[in-house]
Design a protein around this motif. Structure first.
Motif, PDB file in Angstrom:
ATOM      1  N   TYR A 111       0.805  -1.214   0.000  1.00  0.00           N
ATOM      2  CA  TYR A 111       0.000   0.000   0.000  1.00  0.00           C
ATOM      3  C   TYR A 111       0.847   1.277   0.000  1.00  0.00           C
ATOM      4  O   TYR A 111       0.452   2.262  -0.636  1.00  0.00           O
ATOM      5  CB  TYR A 111      -0.966   0.001   1.185  1.00  0.00           C
ATOM      6  CG  TYR A 111      -1.923   1.170   1.162  1.00  0.00           C
ATOM      7  CD1 TYR A 111      -2.772   1.369   0.080  1.00  0.00           C
ATOM      8  CD2 TYR A 111      -1.966   2.076   2.203  1.00  0.00           C
ATOM      9  CE1 TYR A 111      -3.648   2.434   0.045  1.00  0.00           C
ATOM     10  CE2 TYR A 111      -2.838   3.151   2.181  1.00  0.00           C
ATOM     11  CZ  TYR A 111      -3.676   3.322   1.092  1.00  0.00           C
ATOM     12  OH  TYR A 111      -4.532   4.384   1.053  1.00  0.00           O
ATOM     13  N   PRO A 112       1.999   1.339   0.695  1.00  0.00           N
ATOM     14  CA  PRO A 112       2.823   2.564   0.593  1.00  0.00           C
ATOM     15  C   PRO A 112       3.224   2.923  -0.828  1.00  0.00           C
ATOM     16  O   PRO A 112       3.405   4.110  -1.137  1.00  0.00           O
ATOM     17  CB  PRO A 112       4.055   2.229   1.457  1.00  0.00           C
ATOM     18  CG  PRO A 112       3.547   1.242   2.451  1.00  0.00           C
ATOM     19  CD  PRO A 112       2.536   0.421   1.699  1.00  0.00           C
ATOM     20  N   ILE A 113       3.338   1.922  -1.709  1.00  0.00           N
ATOM     21  CA  ILE A 113       3.662   2.225  -3.107  1.00  0.00           C
ATOM     22  C   ILE A 113       2.515   2.986  -3.765  1.00  0.00           C
ATOM     23  O   ILE A 113       2.730   3.954  -4.511  1.00  0.00           O
ATOM     24  CB  ILE A 113       3.962   0.921  -3.867  1.00  0.00           C
ATOM     25  CG1 ILE A 113       5.174   0.223  -3.245  1.00  0.00           C
ATOM     26  CG2 ILE A 113       4.200   1.201  -5.346  1.00  0.00           C
ATOM     27  CD1 ILE A 113       5.513  -1.100  -3.898  1.00  0.00           C
TER      28      ILE A 113
ATOM     29  N   SER B 259      -5.879   6.743  -4.502  1.00  0.00           N
ATOM     30  CA  SER B 259      -5.134   5.635  -3.913  1.00  0.00           C
ATOM     31  C   SER B 259      -6.074   4.575  -3.349  1.00  0.00           C
ATOM     32  O   SER B 259      -5.791   3.372  -3.442  1.00  0.00           O
ATOM     33  CB  SER B 259      -4.201   6.146  -2.817  1.00  0.00           C
ATOM     34  OG  SER B 259      -4.934   6.754  -1.772  1.00  0.00           O
TER      35      SER B 259
ATOM     36  N   SER C   8      -4.898   5.437   5.623  1.00  0.00           N
ATOM     37  CA  SER C   8      -4.591   6.790   5.139  1.00  0.00           C
ATOM     38  C   SER C   8      -5.789   7.369   4.417  1.00  0.00           C
ATOM     39  O   SER C   8      -5.790   7.465   3.190  1.00  0.00           O
ATOM     40  CB  SER C   8      -3.381   6.758   4.200  1.00  0.00           C
ATOM     41  OG  SER C   8      -3.676   5.973   3.080  1.00  0.00           O
TER      42      SER C   8
ATOM     43  N   GLY D  51      -0.890   9.274  -4.127  1.00  0.00           N
ATOM     44  CA  GLY D  51      -1.187  10.254  -3.096  1.00  0.00           C
ATOM     45  C   GLY D  51      -2.265   9.777  -2.132  1.00  0.00           C
ATOM     46  O   GLY D  51      -2.888   8.729  -2.306  1.00  0.00           O
TER      47      GLY D  51
ATOM     48  N   LEU E 242       0.426   4.883  -2.191  1.00  0.00           N
ATOM     49  CA  LEU E 242       0.434   6.221  -1.620  1.00  0.00           C
ATOM     50  C   LEU E 242       1.491   7.098  -2.286  1.00  0.00           C
ATOM     51  O   LEU E 242       1.280   8.298  -2.506  1.00  0.00           O
ATOM     52  CB  LEU E 242       0.681   6.154  -0.119  1.00  0.00           C
ATOM     53  CG  LEU E 242      -0.465   5.610   0.744  1.00  0.00           C
ATOM     54  CD1 LEU E 242      -0.042   5.567   2.210  1.00  0.00           C
ATOM     55  CD2 LEU E 242      -1.711   6.448   0.582  1.00  0.00           C
ATOM     56  N   SER E 243       2.631   6.500  -2.597  1.00  0.00           N
ATOM     57  CA  SER E 243       3.717   7.282  -3.192  1.00  0.00           C
ATOM     58  C   SER E 243       3.362   7.786  -4.585  1.00  0.00           C
ATOM     59  O   SER E 243       3.700   8.919  -4.953  1.00  0.00           O
ATOM     60  CB  SER E 243       4.995   6.430  -3.255  1.00  0.00           C
ATOM     61  OG  SER E 243       5.384   6.015  -1.955  1.00  0.00           O
ATOM     62  N   PHE E 244       2.684   6.960  -5.361  1.00  0.00           N
ATOM     63  CA  PHE E 244       2.376   7.331  -6.744  1.00  0.00           C
ATOM     64  C   PHE E 244       1.018   8.007  -6.894  1.00  0.00           C
ATOM     65  O   PHE E 244       0.853   8.873  -7.767  1.00  0.00           O
ATOM     66  CB  PHE E 244       2.425   6.087  -7.645  1.00  0.00           C
ATOM     67  CG  PHE E 244       3.814   5.593  -7.916  1.00  0.00           C
ATOM     68  CD1 PHE E 244       4.573   6.123  -8.939  1.00  0.00           C
ATOM     69  CD2 PHE E 244       4.365   4.593  -7.131  1.00  0.00           C
ATOM     70  CE1 PHE E 244       5.855   5.664  -9.202  1.00  0.00           C
ATOM     71  CE2 PHE E 244       5.654   4.125  -7.377  1.00  0.00           C
ATOM     72  CZ  PHE E 244       6.403   4.664  -8.410  1.00  0.00           C
TER      73      PHE E 244
END
Length: 272
Positions: free
Chosen positions: A130-132, A143, A220, A138, A134-136
């Motif tokens: 999931y952080p990936i 997301s 998030s 937002g 969020l990185s791409f």
């Protein structure tokens, strides 16, 4: 002089078919899950009374808190927001996974080349990736929708590829000998053979899509039913937590029943 008497055959009418005791009635089908639900609620109530704790609510207290939450416009907006993203993400993942899986599954080379990669990706816990997103994409709706799509797309793709690759070779050889084109081959041989597995995949991936959406909203997000659940957890409002959990179960139940019915119908028609 002898006379013959014609033997009257019983006329089978739709009413007599319905009265046939061998056919399960709707009530008989609904009775087991209803009994299980009643027993589960009864056990929950008994456990709450035996524990007699302020942080372990009874079903009545949970339903009262849920009614209060549903009376708030913000809570209803979050529930509808989650439903909208869930429907979009699930439908998109089902269509994309099915079409791509059917396209690649007819090729033995691409099946051998791609399946190990997707199986490796599918074995990774979803929340780790999931952080990936969020990185791409937002923090926000994009997301959440992307992670919902991913959670259901990978298993649906695997089901589609496996079911397509499992089509009997004798049918494919016969089609090749008759010089059947690819569109007709997919339409008349591959899809009917793969439909039972695809229907099962649709039922299974709905729960995965819902889980992915809830995880994204809990980690998030500032909206959605997962956000509401996490906020209640942070405030240790057990009545609201249990009420929200019941609401999530109620939201998931009708689509699950509909997809299970579809699976039974497709399997009965194409399973042979």
């Amino acid at each position: 002089m002898t006379t013959t008497t014609a033997v009257e055959r019983p006329v089978i009418t739709p009413a007599s078919r319905k009265a046939d005791p061998a056919q399960p009635s709707v009530l008989r089908k609904l009775a087991p899950p209803v009994v299980v639900a009643v027993v589960a609620v009864a056990l929950w109530w008994i456990a709450a009374l035996l524990v007699n704790s302020l942080i372990f609510p009874t079903p009545a207290e949970a339903m009262h808190s849920l009614a209060d939450d549903l009376g708030k416009a913000e809570f209803r907006a979050n529930v509808l927001d989650s439903l909208r993203i869930l429907v979009l993400g699930y439908v998109a993942s089902t269509i994309a996974g099915t079409l791509l899986g059917l396209a690649l599954g007819v090729s033995a080379f691409w099946t051998r080349a791609i399946l190990p990669i997707f199986y490796s990706v599918n074995s990774i816990p979803k929340i780790v990736l999931y952080p990936i997103f969020l990185s791409f994409l937002g923090i926000g709706e994009l997301s959440r929708a992307g992670f919902t799509f991913y959670a259901a797309f990978v298993p649906m793709f695997l089901v589609a590829v496996e079911s397509t690759a499992a089509v009997q070779q004798i049918h494919l050889k016969m089609a090749a000998s008759l010089q059947v084109g690819w569109p007709r081959l997919i339409r008349q041989i591959v899809i009917p053979s793969a439909l039972p597995a695809l229907a099962t995949g649709m039922r299974m991936t709905f729960g995965l899509a819902f889980l992915g959406l809830l995880l994204a909203e809990m980690f998030s997000s500032s909206s959605g039913i997962g956000y509401e659940l996490l906020r209640n957890v942070s405030l240790v409002r057990m009545e609201n937590i249990m009420g929200t959990v019941v609401l999530i179960m109620v939201m998931a139940l009708p689509p699950t029943i509909a997809l299970q019915w579809l699976e039974h119908r497709v399997t009965a028609k194409y399973g042979g």
